[in-house]
Design a protein around this motif. Structure first.
Motif, PDB file in Angstrom:
ATOM      1  N   VAL A 108      38.085  43.802  42.276  1.00  0.00           N
ATOM      2  CA  VAL A 108      38.717  42.291  42.438  1.00  0.00           C
ATOM      3  C   VAL A 108      38.317  41.639  41.235  1.00  0.00           C
ATOM      4  O   VAL A 108      37.149  41.941  40.553  1.00  0.00           O
ATOM      5  N   VAL A 109      39.350  40.847  40.826  1.00  0.00           N
ATOM      6  CA  VAL A 109      39.381  39.856  39.433  1.00  0.00           C
ATOM      7  C   VAL A 109      39.606  38.392  40.125  1.00  0.00           C
ATOM      8  O   VAL A 109      40.254  38.298  40.968  1.00  0.00           O
ATOM      9  N   PRO A 110      39.031  37.458  39.123  1.00  0.00           N
ATOM     10  CA  PRO A 110      39.362  36.303  39.641  1.00  0.00           C
ATOM     11  C   PRO A 110      40.916  35.952  39.464  1.00  0.00           C
ATOM     12  O   PRO A 110      41.849  36.666  38.906  1.00  0.00           O
ATOM     13  N   LYS A 111      41.653  35.057  40.450  1.00  0.00           N
ATOM     14  CA  LYS A 111      43.103  34.880  40.299  1.00  0.00           C
ATOM     15  C   LYS A 111      43.396  34.382  38.880  1.00  0.00           C
ATOM     16  O   LYS A 111      44.698  35.186  38.604  1.00  0.00           O
ATOM     17  N   ASN A 113      42.186  35.258  36.157  1.00  0.00           N
ATOM     18  CA  ASN A 113      41.717  36.629  35.420  1.00  0.00           C
ATOM     19  C   ASN A 113      41.450  36.478  33.977  1.00  0.00           C
ATOM     20  O   ASN A 113      42.326  36.951  33.169  1.00  0.00           O
ATOM     21  N   PRO A 114      40.544  35.798  33.476  1.00  0.00           N
ATOM     22  CA  PRO A 114      40.401  35.252  31.968  1.00  0.00           C
ATOM     23  C   PRO A 114      40.193  36.516  31.135  1.00  0.00           C
ATOM     24  O   PRO A 114      40.415  36.376  30.117  1.00  0.00           O
ATOM     25  N   ALA A 115      39.721  37.582  31.728  1.00  0.00           N
ATOM     26  CA  ALA A 115      39.152  38.935  30.972  1.00  0.00           C
ATOM     27  C   ALA A 115      40.561  39.681  30.821  1.00  0.00           C
ATOM     28  O   ALA A 115      40.492  40.623  30.292  1.00  0.00           O
ATOM     29  N   ASN A 116      41.727  39.373  31.416  1.00  0.00           N
ATOM     30  CA  ASN A 116      42.941  39.915  31.439  1.00  0.00           C
ATOM     31  C   ASN A 116      42.873  41.466  31.878  1.00  0.00           C
ATOM     32  O   ASN A 116      43.201  42.573  31.074  1.00  0.00           O
ATOM     33  N   ILE A 117      41.912  41.736  33.012  1.00  0.00           N
ATOM     34  CA  ILE A 117      42.090  43.123  33.586  1.00  0.00           C
ATOM     35  C   ILE A 117      43.021  43.241  34.468  1.00  0.00           C
ATOM     36  O   ILE A 117      43.093  42.436  35.721  1.00  0.00           O
ATOM     37  N   ASN A 118      43.942  44.068  34.173  1.00  0.00           N
ATOM     38  CA  ASN A 118      45.223  44.529  35.087  1.00  0.00           C
ATOM     39  C   ASN A 118      45.028  45.989  35.498  1.00  0.00           C
ATOM     40  O   ASN A 118      45.996  46.373  36.393  1.00  0.00           O
ATOM     41  N   SER A 119      44.306  46.647  35.171  1.00  0.00           N
ATOM     42  CA  SER A 119      44.052  47.933  35.803  1.00  0.00           C
ATOM     43  C   SER A 119      42.642  48.548  35.774  1.00  0.00           C
ATOM     44  O   SER A 119      41.869  47.911  34.873  1.00  0.00           O
ATOM     45  N   LEU A 120      42.455  49.720  36.259  1.00  0.00           N
ATOM     46  CA  LEU A 120      40.959  50.011  36.409  1.00  0.00           C
ATOM     47  C   LEU A 120      40.680  50.435  34.777  1.00  0.00           C
ATOM     48  O   LEU A 120      39.411  50.334  34.346  1.00  0.00           O
ATOM     49  N   GLU A 121      41.606  51.152  33.962  1.00  0.00           N
ATOM     50  CA  GLU A 121      41.187  51.303  32.494  1.00  0.00           C
ATOM     51  C   GLU A 121      40.809  50.181  31.642  1.00  0.00           C
ATOM     52  O   GLU A 121      40.066  50.284  30.880  1.00  0.00           O
ATOM     53  N   GLY A 182      33.641  32.538  39.438  1.00  0.00           N
ATOM     54  CA  GLY A 182      34.270  32.510  38.397  1.00  0.00           C
ATOM     55  C   GLY A 182      33.070  33.144  37.373  1.00  0.00           C
ATOM     56  O   GLY A 182      32.959  32.793  36.067  1.00  0.00           O
ATOM     57  N   GLU A 183      31.842  33.543  37.996  1.00  0.00           N
ATOM     58  CA  GLU A 183      30.810  34.074  37.206  1.00  0.00           C
ATOM     59  C   GLU A 183      30.956  35.331  36.753  1.00  0.00           C
ATOM     60  O   GLU A 183      30.152  36.030  36.219  1.00  0.00           O
ATOM     61  N   GLY A 184      31.759  36.177  37.275  1.00  0.00           N
ATOM     62  CA  GLY A 184      32.186  37.480  36.886  1.00  0.00           C
ATOM     63  C   GLY A 184      33.640  37.514  36.645  1.00  0.00           C
ATOM     64  O   GLY A 184      34.570  37.190  37.215  1.00  0.00           O
ATOM     65  N   PRO A 196      41.024  36.628  54.531  1.00  0.00           N
ATOM     66  CA  PRO A 196      41.916  35.580  54.345  1.00  0.00           C
ATOM     67  C   PRO A 196      41.446  34.356  53.651  1.00  0.00           C
ATOM     68  O   PRO A 196      42.049  33.554  52.552  1.00  0.00           O
ATOM     69  N   LYS A 197      40.301  33.873  53.583  1.00  0.00           N
ATOM     70  CA  LYS A 197      39.542  32.907  53.127  1.00  0.00           C
ATOM     71  C   LYS A 197      39.196  33.213  51.527  1.00  0.00           C
ATOM     72  O   LYS A 197      39.233  31.921  50.878  1.00  0.00           O
ATOM     73  N   VAL A 198      39.266  34.212  50.971  1.00  0.00           N
ATOM     74  CA  VAL A 198      39.036  34.461  49.628  1.00  0.00           C
ATOM     75  C   VAL A 198      40.217  34.912  48.731  1.00  0.00           C
ATOM     76  O   VAL A 198      40.532  35.420  47.549  1.00  0.00           O
ATOM     77  N   LYS A 199      41.354  35.408  49.744  1.00  0.00           N
ATOM     78  CA  LYS A 199      42.578  36.258  49.460  1.00  0.00           C
ATOM     79  C   LYS A 199      43.368  35.500  48.140  1.00  0.00           C
ATOM     80  O   LYS A 199      43.789  36.047  47.140  1.00  0.00           O
ATOM     81  N   ASP A 200      43.100  34.067  48.056  1.00  0.00           N
ATOM     82  CA  ASP A 200      43.813  33.242  47.259  1.00  0.00           C
ATOM     83  C   ASP A 200      43.170  32.956  45.926  1.00  0.00           C
ATOM     84  O   ASP A 200      43.649  32.295  45.242  1.00  0.00           O
ATOM     85  N   LYS A 201      41.811  33.263  46.075  1.00  0.00           N
ATOM     86  CA  LYS A 201      41.084  33.134  44.612  1.00  0.00           C
ATOM     87  C   LYS A 201      40.669  34.558  44.154  1.00  0.00           C
ATOM     88  O   LYS A 201      40.368  34.456  42.988  1.00  0.00           O
ATOM     89  N   VAL A 202      41.280  35.506  44.676  1.00  0.00           N
ATOM     90  CA  VAL A 202      41.329  36.820  43.890  1.00  0.00           C
ATOM     91  C   VAL A 202      42.322  37.565  43.773  1.00  0.00           C
ATOM     92  O   VAL A 202      43.287  37.393  44.579  1.00  0.00           O
TER      93      VAL A 202
END
Length: 256
Positions: A108-111, A113-121, A182-184, A196-202
């Protein structure tokens, strides 16, 4: 003694204490990833069984197992891996038990996505990765997933990813909260943790089946349990179709 202590005063005035004293307390020590599903099952069960008070002791399976070994009160143990269950079973502390659920690992990444992680690689790029301690089941599963991904992304993939770890947490809920707050920049959690509680945050990045790990959840009745009949009844309820529906609602896979 002519004066009442504060403790005596509250005992003499309170009515809720006396009500609770008439109830039988059953303690379920369970993996933190089961928090939402077990709270719902507890609520349903207590509605139908007014004389039972279920106490949920939630945390890392390894920590809960240690507590039980040290004599902490517990009636039912549910571990997020077979290893912790087996340790108690081999010590003769479990009277009966079986695998009840399975789960898988996701990234999971933050919605935003400040580190621009879009794949496992992309985990090789500079980022703030959060994982669980290796003694915790999800932490151990994370390391196994990274090991498998070496075959896809190169033999040094796991090593380069682990260099980005900024925090190792004691249970999966703490791992997830770091990303939600947002600490990771990324974290490995269970699929069932994306509630459902976190789905819109990650944002979820799934791990292909061939590189994933099937987390096995094992449940057992502890021999130290006093209220045998009531505990066995709850154990059976946790295995029934109604409970399976609740577990499935939270994205667990049930075992027949």
């Amino acid at each position: 003694r002519d004066t009442l202590s504060l403790h005596d005063l509250f005992r003499s005035k309170g009515t809720s204490n006396s009500n609770n004293e008439n109830k039988k307390e059953i303690t379920v020590s369970a993996a933190a990833s089961l928090t939402e599903s077990l709270k719902e099952i507890k609520e349903n069960y207590e509605k139908d069984n007014k004389d039972i008070d279920i106490k949920l002791n939630l945390g890392a399976s390894s920590k809960l197992r240690t507590q039980i070994e040290q004599g902490a009160k517990s009636d039912i143990f549910i571990s997020a891996n077979k290893k912790q269950y087996d340790i108690l079973n081999e010590k003769g502390l479990i009277s009966e038990g079986k695998q009840i659920l399975s789960n898988s690992i996701v990234l999971v990444v933050p919605k935003e996505n400040p580190a621009n992680i879009n794949s496992l690689e992309d985990l090789k790029k500079k980022n703030k990765l959060v994982i669980a301690e290796k003694e915790v089941p999800v932490g151990n599963y994370t390391l196994k997933v990274l090991e498998k991904l070496n075959t896809k992304y190169g033999k040094n993939f796991k090593e380069s990813v682990l260099k980005n770890v900024v925090s190792k947490e004691l249970d999966v809920k703490k791992v997830l909260s770091k990303v939600v707050l947002g600490e990771g920049d990324a974290a490995f959690v269970y699929y069932s943790d994306v509630t459902p509680k976190v789905k819109d945050k990650v944002k979820v990045i799934e791990i292909p089946k061939e590189y994933n790990i099937k987390a096995q959840y094992w449940m057992g009745i502890l021999k130290s349990s006093k209220d045998k009949k009531e505990v066995k009844d709850l154990y059976d309820v946790l295995l029934n179709e109604k409970s399976k529906t609740v577990f499935k609602k939270y994205f667990f896979e049930t075992v027949n």
